[in-house]
Design an enzyme around this catalytic site. Structure first.
Site, short mmCIF file in Angstrom:
data_model
loop_
_atom_site.label_atom_id
_atom_site.label_comp_id
_atom_site.label_asym_id
_atom_site.label_seq_id
_atom_site.Cartn_x
_atom_site.Cartn_y
_atom_site.Cartn_z
N PHE A 12 0.79 -1.22 0.00
CA PHE A 12 0.00 0.00 0.00
C PHE A 12 0.83 1.28 0.00
CE2 PHE A 12 -3.62 -2.59 2.01
CZ PHE A 12 -4.09 -2.94 0.76
N HIS A 13 2.04 1.22 0.58
CA HIS A 13 2.84 2.45 0.56
C HIS A 13 3.39 2.78 -0.82
CE1 HIS A 13 7.17 0.70 1.40
NE2 HIS A 13 6.53 0.02 0.47
#
Length: 348
Positions: free
Chosen positions: A255-256
């Protein structure tokens, strides 16, 4: 009246201009480290002190030029130098040796490669236009570019594999799964983490889901489990759909890589295949909500420049999960920079 210029006094505490200069020129040392690693010099020094002539001969480089690189690395104590002028290993240089525990060689080869280095040239354009600097430099978003460049994909996988092997064992020691579950590793790269999970859970089966690739760069451990029938591969984009029929969906350091809008789309697609009883497991760096200065880290800027992503706090992720109809069930900090956030789908 002529004003006399006074030199800047440097005492125990660095003055702002001196500190700024050191920060500005830090890239010089970074690139010298890359040279040393790519020519295998730290590994040579593991076997004993060596003169510059011997190093140059073994590395196939110009003696005078490599000597200047080594002198600088010795001055900043990355390698050593004895009284006879020969270069020696240090407690730092061992981490620049391939195969050593916690070796950073893959990290250096990937992050300091011209592919990523060139992106920084476009950071001003990113500020004005909003497009990711990597895409401005290379014409494609990061992962689409890797899917078309086998060598770049291999470098990236090796860096991720190194991190998975170093931190994965610690992370999965905090994960418990029921017998016979099917685990889907979404965006799982070369399968390194999924292989570790399956080895720890001998009754589980696994599905590696990632983008199509030009060539096979799967980890040997995953390939073995694949041959045994405990693991399989599905190719596709999580922006379009997520494989159904999983009991556990794991997103490790995914997700980052993306902005909030993209993460919301991935979460919505994941929720769409869940009917109830499944678990969503997020393994990622999660910034401390009380330490706002961590938001200003270079890692956050790196994600912005190279992938258009960002680092987030637990609260950031929890709010996004709630918007996609997930409830947070547990949060675990590990002994690594990674934390584990476990979620379940909200009942409809």
């Amino acid at each position: 009246m002529r004003m006399e210029k006074r030199p800047i006094k440097v005492s125990g505490t660095e003055t702002p201009p001196i500190k700024l200069i050191q920060q500005i020129i830090g890239y010089r040392t970074s690139q010298c480290i890359r040279v040393a690693v790519e020519f295998g010099i730290p590994a040579m020094l593991e076997h004993g002190a060596m003169g510059v002539d011997e190093i140059a001969q073994r590395a196939g480089v110009h003696e005078d030029l490599i000597g200047r690189i080594l002198d600088h690395l010795a001055s900043v104590e990355i390698i050593g130098q004895n009284n006879s002028g020969k270069y020696t290993k240090t407690s730092t240089s061992k981490f620049l040796v391939p195969g050593h525990d916690n070796s950073l060689c893959q990290w250096i080869s990937c992050e300091l490669h011209p592919l990523y280095w060139r992106s920084w040239e476009y950071i001003n354009d990113q500020m004005r236009r909003g497009d990711t600097a990597f895409e401005l430099a290379h014409g494609l978003p990061h992962f689409q570019y890797l899917a078309n460049d086998f060598e770049a994909q291999v470098r990236f996988d090796e860096q991720m594999r190194g991190a998975s092997m170093a931190m994965g064992a610690v992370v999965i020691s905090h994960l418990e799964f029921q017998e016979g579950v099917t685990i889907v590793d979404v965006g799982g790269g070369d399968g390194s983490l999924l292989a570790q999970i399956l080895e720890r859970n001998p009754t589980a089966k696994g599905v590696l889901f990632d983008l199509p690739r030009k060539g096979s760069t799967l980890s040997s451990a995953f390939e073995k489990l694949r041959c045994e029938g405990r693991a399989s591969i599905e190719r596709g984009s999580f922006f379009e759909a997520i494989p159904p029929a999983g009991d556990i969906y794991i997103f490790s350091r995914v997700f980052h890589d993306f902005n909030d809008q993209a993460v919301k789309r991935i979460l919505d697609n994941t929720r769409a295949v869940m009917r109830g009883g499944e678990r969503l497991v997020i393994v990622d760096i999660m910034l401390d909500d009380t330490a706002s200065t961590q938001r200003r880290s270079s890692q956050d800027v790196f994600m912005m420049v190279q992938l258009g992503g960002r680092e987030r706090t637990f609260d950031d992720l929890s709010k996004m999960l709630s918007m996609s109809s997930f409830d947070t069930t547990s949060f675990t900090k590990t002994e690594t920079p990674l934390s584990i956030l476990e979620c379940s789908p909200q009942q409809r």
